[in-house]
Enzyme design. Sequence first.
Site, PDB file in Angstrom:
ATOM      1  N   GLN A   1       0.807  -1.220   0.000  1.00  0.00           N
ATOM      2  CA  GLN A   1       0.000   0.000   0.000  1.00  0.00           C
ATOM      3  C   GLN A   1       0.844   1.275   0.000  1.00  0.00           C
ATOM      4  OE1 GLN A   1      -2.623  -1.812   3.259  1.00  0.00           O
ATOM      5  NE2 GLN A   1      -4.023  -0.394   2.248  1.00  0.00           N
TER       6      GLN A   1
ATOM      7  N   HIS B   1       0.967  -9.076   4.207  1.00  0.00           N
ATOM      8  CA  HIS B   1      -0.201  -8.190   4.107  1.00  0.00           C
ATOM      9  C   HIS B   1      -0.604  -8.138   2.627  1.00  0.00           C
ATOM     10  CE1 HIS B   1      -2.287  -4.582   6.194  1.00  0.00           C
ATOM     11  NE2 HIS B   1      -2.859  -4.710   5.010  1.00  0.00           N
TER      12      HIS B   1
ATOM     13  N   ASN C   1      -1.775 -10.541   8.241  1.00  0.00           N
ATOM     14  CA  ASN C   1      -2.773  -9.525   8.545  1.00  0.00           C
ATOM     15  C   ASN C   1      -4.143  -9.948   8.030  1.00  0.00           C
ATOM     16  OD1 ASN C   1      -3.349  -6.795   9.568  1.00  0.00           O
ATOM     17  ND2 ASN C   1      -4.078  -6.475   7.490  1.00  0.00           N
ATOM     18  N   GLU C   2      -5.127 -10.000   8.939  1.00  0.00           N
ATOM     19  CA  GLU C   2      -6.539 -10.162   8.585  1.00  0.00           C
ATOM     20  C   GLU C   2      -6.832 -11.414   7.762  1.00  0.00           C
ATOM     21  OE1 GLU C   2      -7.835  -6.413   6.894  1.00  0.00           O
ATOM     22  OE2 GLU C   2      -7.596  -5.387   8.802  1.00  0.00           O
TER      23      GLU C   2
ATOM     24  N   TYR D   1     -12.983  -1.541  12.596  1.00  0.00           N
ATOM     25  CA  TYR D   1     -13.423  -0.318  11.925  1.00  0.00           C
ATOM     26  C   TYR D   1     -14.923  -0.059  12.046  1.00  0.00           C
ATOM     27  CZ  TYR D   1      -8.851  -0.279   9.674  1.00  0.00           C
ATOM     28  OH  TYR D   1      -7.500  -0.247   9.442  1.00  0.00           O
TER      29      TYR D   1
ATOM     30  N   GLU E   1      -5.205  -2.130  14.378  1.00  0.00           N
ATOM     31  CA  GLU E   1      -5.680  -1.180  13.364  1.00  0.00           C
ATOM     32  C   GLU E   1      -7.010  -0.590  13.800  1.00  0.00           C
ATOM     33  OE1 GLU E   1      -6.068  -2.424   9.257  1.00  0.00           O
ATOM     34  OE2 GLU E   1      -4.113  -3.417   9.326  1.00  0.00           O
TER      35      GLU E   1
ATOM     36  N   TRP F   1      -4.629   3.222  11.858  1.00  0.00           N
ATOM     37  CA  TRP F   1      -4.508   3.034  10.414  1.00  0.00           C
ATOM     38  C   TRP F   1      -4.986   4.320   9.773  1.00  0.00           C
ATOM     39  CZ3 TRP F   1      -2.297  -0.659   7.451  1.00  0.00           C
ATOM     40  CH2 TRP F   1      -2.434  -0.470   6.068  1.00  0.00           C
TER      41      TRP F   1
ATOM     42  N   GLU G   1      -5.723   1.980  -1.289  1.00  0.00           N
ATOM     43  CA  GLU G   1      -6.774   1.255  -0.577  1.00  0.00           C
ATOM     44  C   GLU G   1      -7.314   0.131  -1.471  1.00  0.00           C
ATOM     45  OE1 GLU G   1      -7.544   0.973   2.485  1.00  0.00           O
ATOM     46  OE2 GLU G   1      -9.403  -0.142   2.242  1.00  0.00           O
ATOM     47  N   TRP G   2      -6.418  -0.734  -1.917  1.00  0.00           N
ATOM     48  CA  TRP G   2      -6.759  -1.968  -2.603  1.00  0.00           C
ATOM     49  C   TRP G   2      -7.747  -1.751  -3.750  1.00  0.00           C
ATOM     50  CZ3 TRP G   2      -2.916  -4.873  -1.440  1.00  0.00           C
ATOM     51  CH2 TRP G   2      -2.353  -4.826  -0.177  1.00  0.00           C
TER      52      TRP G   2
HETATM   53  O1  IFM Z   1      -6.240  -0.550   4.131  1.00  0.00           O
HETATM   54  C1  IFM Z   1      -6.741  -1.628   4.861  1.00  0.00           C
HETATM   55  C2  IFM Z   1      -5.609  -2.487   5.360  1.00  0.00           C
HETATM   56  O2  IFM Z   1      -4.851  -2.997   4.305  1.00  0.00           O
HETATM   57  C3  IFM Z   1      -6.132  -3.652   6.160  1.00  0.00           C
HETATM   58  N1  IFM Z   1      -7.093  -3.240   7.149  1.00  0.00           N
HETATM   59  C4  IFM Z   1      -8.126  -2.335   6.768  1.00  0.00           C
HETATM   60  C5  IFM Z   1      -7.536  -1.141   6.055  1.00  0.00           C
HETATM   61  C6  IFM Z   1      -8.660  -0.166   5.646  1.00  0.00           C
HETATM   62  O3  IFM Z   1      -9.557  -0.777   4.765  1.00  0.00           O
END
Ligand code: IFM
Length: 443
Positions: free
Chosen positions: A25, A125, A169-170, A297, A354, A400, A407-408
């Site tokens: 990112q 990630h 991550n996630e 979030y 995050e 974050w 943002e993907w």
């Molecule tokens: O930008 C992402 C991140 O890569 C992983 N967690 C959520 C963020 C916001 O969408």
Amino acid sequence: MDHFTFTRKDFPTHFLFGSATSSYQIEGHGFGGAGPTHWDSFAVTPGNVVRAENGEIACDHYHHFEADLDLAAAAGLDCYRFSTSWARVLPEGTGTPNPEGLDFYDRLTDAMLERGLKPCATLYHWELPQPLADLGGWRNRDIGNWFAEFTEVIMGRIGDRMYSVAPINEPWCVGWLSHFLGHHAPGLRDIRATARAMHHVLLAHGRAIEVMRGLGMDNLGAVFNFEWATPVDDSAAAQAAAETYDAIYNRFFLGGVFKGAYPEPALKGLEPHLPKGWQEDFKTITQPVDWCGLNYYTRKVIGADDGPWPHYAELDGPLPKTQMGWEIYPDGLYQFLTRTAADYTGDLPLIVTENGMANPDVITGGRVPDPERIAYVDAHLARVRRAIADGVPVQGYFLWSLMDNYEWALGYEKRFGMVHVDFDTLVRTPKASYYALKEALTG
Ligand code: IFM
């Protein structure tokens, strides 16, 4: 709102504040000999990513990392959470390392330490090397060993200086979002691929923990993302739908790592597609960790859906929303902190790895006012304090993100940073939230 209502003194003495970023990112994947990733092919495929944007240049952190770390240190942060790109270190996924990639993470680590920032690494990630994606990626059980090799190579180089490390991550995003919903690379919509990816991501997590223990490392954790599931009404059907959502999103990965079991409502759809002998892998998946990270979030309002499993629908909620269209629901963070400790982790330290919001921030007269972000962070940190007061062992909070970034699938439009980035000139401009955080941490 232009100031936080807390200062560092409102938190326990050793509570850590940090910012979080990730390699693809921010770094600029086009620099330094990194190999192709499944994100590059996903992004170039029409319809997957807004304007088909990719991470080739991103924030060019590869060449600006010293100045970026200066900003993080000057804000009074204790920690810098970053990730290491598998494809930068091993362009083929396995085999010969890219010396430039290893040197980059070496320099980055030393630059953090020189500034008094604790390096908090995430091994993966999301930028899977394309040669491994070609072999089936997360669907292929061999990924446990491929990931172990990557872990050995990168941590063999920088592991001696890490403050903390988490493998992945996630896992929900790696598994469900990318293989069931198709929103992230590799963009599949296939339940069998999903079940395998969700399981293999935990297998790879466990293998990485084993490797790092073998290297003599400690302070190793696991990082999960969570969304609180609120049933749309009191009906039994809405309740059951929310439970299924919760099982797939929140409890599957926690259950695997901390209980060596997957929740029933998730198994209902996924079990027929799990790889043969999956229960045997829990020996590896449940390797003890030293802390648990929570990325939080938003919440989702969930109703029943009479289509095929998982029989739920995400509905529009009534709360104010961020630029992502995500409802702002700070109580969810409190609920996850208390529930995670009560149901899964007990006395294990919890870290909010995050939290933050996207906002359409603009520069006006050299300043970037973002009162919405200050209010968002303030409200979530109030829930962190409430959890600590109730005895939950929360030991850190990471915002974050340090700066606006890629943002993907949503490209460069969604701004999550406390530092604004102009993606044409790459000029960084701290926002009001940056100065407010600096005041709260150093004032
Ligand atoms: O930008 C992402 C991140 O890569 C992983 N967690 C959520 C963020 C916001 O969408």
